[in-house]
Write an enzyme that holds these catalytic residues in place. Structure first.
Site, PDB file in Angstrom:
ATOM      1  N   HIS A 106      -8.693  -6.404   3.909  1.00 54.03           N
ATOM      2  CA  HIS A 106      -7.660  -5.448   3.668  1.00 54.03           C
ATOM      3  C   HIS A 106      -6.492  -5.353   4.400  1.00 54.03           C
ATOM      4  O   HIS A 106      -5.281  -4.936   4.444  1.00 54.03           O
ATOM      5  CB  HIS A 106      -8.054  -3.989   3.339  1.00 54.03           C
ATOM      6  CG  HIS A 106      -6.907  -3.140   2.349  1.00 54.03           C
ATOM      7  ND1 HIS A 106      -7.381  -2.844   0.990  1.00 54.03           N
ATOM      8  CD2 HIS A 106      -6.266  -1.889   2.751  1.00 54.03           C
ATOM      9  CE1 HIS A 106      -6.153  -1.188   0.795  1.00 54.03           C
ATOM     10  NE2 HIS A 106      -5.688  -1.710   1.516  1.00 54.03           N
ATOM     11  N   GLU A 107      -6.959  -5.379   5.941  1.00 53.80           N
ATOM     12  CA  GLU A 107      -6.119  -4.644   7.203  1.00 53.80           C
ATOM     13  C   GLU A 107      -5.055  -5.444   7.170  1.00 53.80           C
ATOM     14  O   GLU A 107      -3.964  -5.112   7.362  1.00 53.80           O
ATOM     15  CB  GLU A 107      -6.574  -3.467   7.657  1.00 53.80           C
ATOM     16  CG  GLU A 107      -7.330  -2.416   7.524  1.00 53.80           C
ATOM     17  CD  GLU A 107      -6.600  -1.639   7.216  1.00 53.80           C
ATOM     18  OE1 GLU A 107      -5.247  -1.777   7.356  1.00 53.80           O
ATOM     19  OE2 GLU A 107      -7.091  -1.101   6.246  1.00 53.80           O
ATOM     20  N   HIS A 129      -1.914  -5.825   5.313  1.00 50.38           N
ATOM     21  CA  HIS A 129      -1.409  -5.107   5.065  1.00 50.38           C
ATOM     22  C   HIS A 129      -0.150  -6.196   5.740  1.00 50.38           C
ATOM     23  O   HIS A 129       0.914  -5.411   6.281  1.00 50.38           O
ATOM     24  CB  HIS A 129      -1.939  -4.022   6.151  1.00 50.38           C
ATOM     25  CG  HIS A 129      -1.687  -3.022   5.151  1.00 50.38           C
ATOM     26  ND1 HIS A 129      -0.922  -2.280   3.828  1.00 50.38           N
ATOM     27  CD2 HIS A 129      -3.217  -2.575   4.226  1.00 50.38           C
ATOM     28  CE1 HIS A 129      -1.653  -1.904   3.334  1.00 50.38           C
ATOM     29  NE2 HIS A 129      -3.116  -1.337   3.418  1.00 50.38           N
ATOM     30  N   CYS A 165      -6.814   2.624  -1.058  1.00 50.60           N
ATOM     31  CA  CYS A 165      -5.259   2.157  -0.342  1.00 50.60           C
ATOM     32  C   CYS A 165      -4.313   3.337   0.066  1.00 50.60           C
ATOM     33  O   CYS A 165      -3.797   4.285  -0.857  1.00 50.60           O
ATOM     34  CB  CYS A 165      -4.303   1.204  -0.031  1.00 50.60           C
ATOM     35  SG  CYS A 165      -3.115   0.508   0.068  1.00 50.60           S
TER      36      CYS A 165
HETATM   37 NI    NI Z   1      -4.163  -0.199   2.446  1.00 50.52          NI
END
Ligand code: NI
Length: 185
Positions: A144-145, A148, A102
């Site tokens: 993953h995004e 966030h 990340c």
């Molecule tokens: Ni990340």
């Protein structure tokens, strides 16, 4: 365009639940997306979410570079893509563990279990619907995004913290180390 400062783990913007984008075509959103793509490329990342550049809105950019996709039908090379107000759902119950990095946690990699195949949708800056099925790296970076946008960093998805480490040490000691240029997003 401009290269933006990337928030690192510990900054509270990374723990927030981001707010929906009310007007995806607004000039300030188009400018933000252009700057995020430039920032992602400058950092050799494959994904970047708005909270990582201190903007708590529900949008992210990503790409799947050539040669890194799994080769499955829904995991080919994909150029720079923006997804605004995204929704993601798993397809099937296949869960696999992959190395992730990340841009907000520099120097580290971790092995993260996630659904292998997903379906996702959102809009681009022209308001066009973007809807795809994805697997492998493509599915991983999108998940993953999306995390966030909900204040979740990849270590919070991990089950075995012995599989969290510095890239150089993992390369030296792991039986199945991350690729030297493993993706950061
Ligand atoms: Ni990340």
């Amino acid at each position: 365009m401009a290269i933006l400062k990337i928030a690192r783990m510990g900054h509270p913007v990374l723990w927030q639940k981001a707010a929906p984008v009310s007007d995806p075509g607004a000039p300030e959103i188009r400018r933000l997306v252009a700057d995020m793509i430039e920032t992602m490329e400058d950092a050799f990342g494959i994904g970047l979410a708005a909270p990582q550049v201190h903007v708590p809105l529900r949008l992210f950019v990503f790409r799947v570079p050539p040669g890194r996709a799994s080769g499955e039908p829904d995991d080919g090379e994909i150029g720079n893509t923006v997804l605004i107000n995204p929704e993601v759902e798993p397809v099937g119950d296949d869960i696999r563990v992959h190395w992730e990095g990340c841009l907000s946690i520099p120097g580290l990699r971790g092995a993260v279990p996630r659904p292998w195949r997903i379906r996702y949708r959102g809009v681009d800056c022209a308001g066009n619907l973007v809807a795809r099925e994805a697997s492998g790296l493509h599915a991983g970076v999108v998940q993953h995004e999306l995390d966030h946008l909900d204040g979740i960093l990849y270590p919070m998805r991990m089950r075995d913290f012995r599989l969290l480490g510095f890239t150089e040490e993992l390369a030296r000691y792991s039986a199945d180390p991350p690729a030297p240029a493993a993706e950061r997003a």
